[in-house]
Motif scaffolding. Structure first.
Motif, short mmCIF file in Angstrom:
data_model
loop_
_atom_site.label_atom_id
_atom_site.label_comp_id
_atom_site.label_asym_id
_atom_site.label_seq_id
_atom_site.Cartn_x
_atom_site.Cartn_y
_atom_site.Cartn_z
N ILE A 1 21.87 22.69 78.27
CA ILE A 1 22.85 23.87 78.90
C ILE A 1 23.85 23.99 78.00
O ILE A 1 24.50 24.99 77.73
CB ILE A 1 23.08 23.48 80.37
N ARG B 1 25.32 27.24 75.63
CA ARG B 1 26.84 27.93 76.33
C ARG B 1 27.71 27.78 75.07
O ARG B 1 28.74 28.32 75.22
CB ARG B 1 27.45 26.97 77.38
N ASP C 1 22.11 28.06 87.65
CA ASP C 1 22.38 28.48 86.38
C ASP C 1 21.53 29.92 86.53
O ASP C 1 21.42 30.63 85.41
CB ASP C 1 21.81 27.76 85.34
#
Length: 455
Positions: free
Chosen positions: A445, A449, A126
């Motif tokens: 995560i 997003r 990432d």
């Protein structure tokens, strides 16, 4: 002699000459065709000989290339393999997974990918990174985004001595510490905040690695180093090829394979000649049935470090392998020692009847459930190229059987196991040390997003 007789004789002679000339021309064409055919066959044979004896193996498989044969057989709608693979990825249950990015050294690229003065844009764990090699050959890894207005240094960036130059305004950042060294249009003092993060990196054994740690205070000081293999750095052993895969699985599942002793006989017992299609490999189905003509036999042991060991980040799998004819006659014997060095690197030393090889495996998360797996094989001079490539090809077939399982399996945090599976539990306890308090979890995560753009 009459005039008609004269013309008849002349015509016969001309016809004979014509036929002879035609036959000769046809013969010449046949000879030419044979010569061309022989030349083409000779060229093909020379190419095959060159490929087998000299050219390293280069086997590349994308996410959709392995483990979707059943979907292709079942499909009735004309979908492509890529569409079926993406559908399978969407439908796959993730499970109660550990953090998706462990701490450790991870391969960003192979040394051959990065020439002097070249810049690469790489996404890993990432993080968007600008990876470049200075003009004097040193590798540097910086955060990708320029602190000025956010341009990506790895897209259009230019190496100037030991700095990388931003493609937007020409700001230059040192590869040694990430500090800005030049703002071409400014006569004032460079702001102290004009810098990007410099990631610890290490080039060794044909790979460029970078150190990742979720805790900020440990992210700049690696806790161990990637060991250098003298047989590679000295050039004594020869490079024989590589394989490259993208796999749809959590990273922990891949090294855990080395501790899963029981799966070897069932999944990897059938001959590598059967390929990697799980539904077509020739398995022994019960104790009452005869063994297949060719069968792999394995004896495996897994051992983690003892408490207080300096090499706390290393676990070792030992394998004795032989290929058996009719389940009785062993040949192609190998002794393998696989050192798992942190979460993303394995050194497999392979002893064969012709000599020794080393296979390097790197696993790098490029997304939470997408791993890039690279293998590079080096062999001692006594291991001839065809045999070394056979080893690498056989390893690739066996690895692709694992990929076919990984691409569809879910992660079970508390699996139902029997006593023969105890090394799996030991491996999971050992692997936990590579997670820390701030190690990214999939829930965080996905939450981050939600606001991202998707075209």
């Amino acid at each position: 002699m009459t005039e008609s007789t004269f013309w008849s004789s002349d015509m016969s002679s001309s016809l004979v000459d014509f036929l002879l000339n035609s036959f000769k021309a046809q013969q010449d064409k046949t000879t030419t065709l044979i010569q061309i055919t022989c030349t083409v066959v000779a060229i093909v044979l020379l190419w095959l000989l060159h490929y087998v004896l000299f050219k390293p193996l280069n086997r590349i498989r994308d996410l959709c290339d392995t483990g979707y044969q059943d979907q292709m057989r079942w499909d009735r709608y004309g979908k492509t393999k890529r569409q079926l693979a993406n559908e399978a990825r969407r439908n796959k249950k993730v499970g109660d997974v550990p953090p998706v990015y462990p701490n450790g050294w991870f391969a960003l690229c192979e040394s051959d990918d990065l020439k002097a003065g070249q810049v690469l844009s790489i996404k890993a764990l990432d993080e968007n990174l600008a990876v470049f090699r200075t003009e004097d050959g040193q590798v540097c890894v910086l955060d990708a985004y320029c602190p000025h207005l956010g341009a990506h240094l790895g897209i259009g960036g230019r190496v100037v001595n030991d700095c990388i130059e931003c493609p937007f305004h020409g700001w230059q950042f040192s590869g040694h510490d990430g500090k800005c060294t030049s703002i071409p249009y400014s006569k004032g003092k460079i702001p102290p905040s004009a810098q990007v993060k410099k990631w610890p990196c290490h080039e060794v054994n044909g790979f460029v690695f970078f150190w990742y740690h979720a805790e900020e205070e440990k992210s700049l000081e690696p806790e161990w180093t990637v060991p250098e293999l003298d047989v590679i750095s000295s050039g004594r052993w020869q490079y024989r090829g590589r394989t490259e895969y993208q796999v749809n699985v959590h990273i922990q599942e891949i090294p855990e394979n080395g501790a899963d002793v029981a799966h070897l006989a069932h999944l990897h017992g059938p001959s590598m000649l059967g390929g990697s299609d799980l539904t077509s490999i020739d398995r022994k189905k019960s104790d009452g049935e005869s063994m297949p003509i060719l069968h792999h036999h394995w004896q495996v042991g897994w051992k983690g470090p003892e408490h207080g060991d300096a090499d706390w980040h290393v676990a070792v799998t030992t394998i004795k392998h032989d290929l058996r004819l009719f389940g009785r006659i062993p040949f192609i014997l190998m002794d393998v020692e696989a050192k798992q060095i942190g979460p993303g690197l394995v050194h497999l030393t392979i002893g064969t009847s012709l000599g020794r090889c080393v296979l390097l495996q790197t696993v790098t998360p490029i997304a939470p459930f997408t791993q890039r797996v690279l293998h590079r094989l080096y062999a001692s001079p006594t291991v001839v190229a065809p045999y070394a490539k056979l080893i690498l090809w056989g390893e690739a077939i066996q690895f692709e059987r694992d990929v076919a399982v990984w691409n569809h399996k879910t992660y079970i945090r508390h699996p139902v196991i029997v006593s023969e599976d105890r090394t799996i539990s030991k491996h999971r306890r050992w692997f936990q040390q590579f997670y820390s308090e701030n190690s990214p979890r999939i829930e965080t995560i996905m939450e981050n997003r939600k606001g991202s753009l998707d075209w």
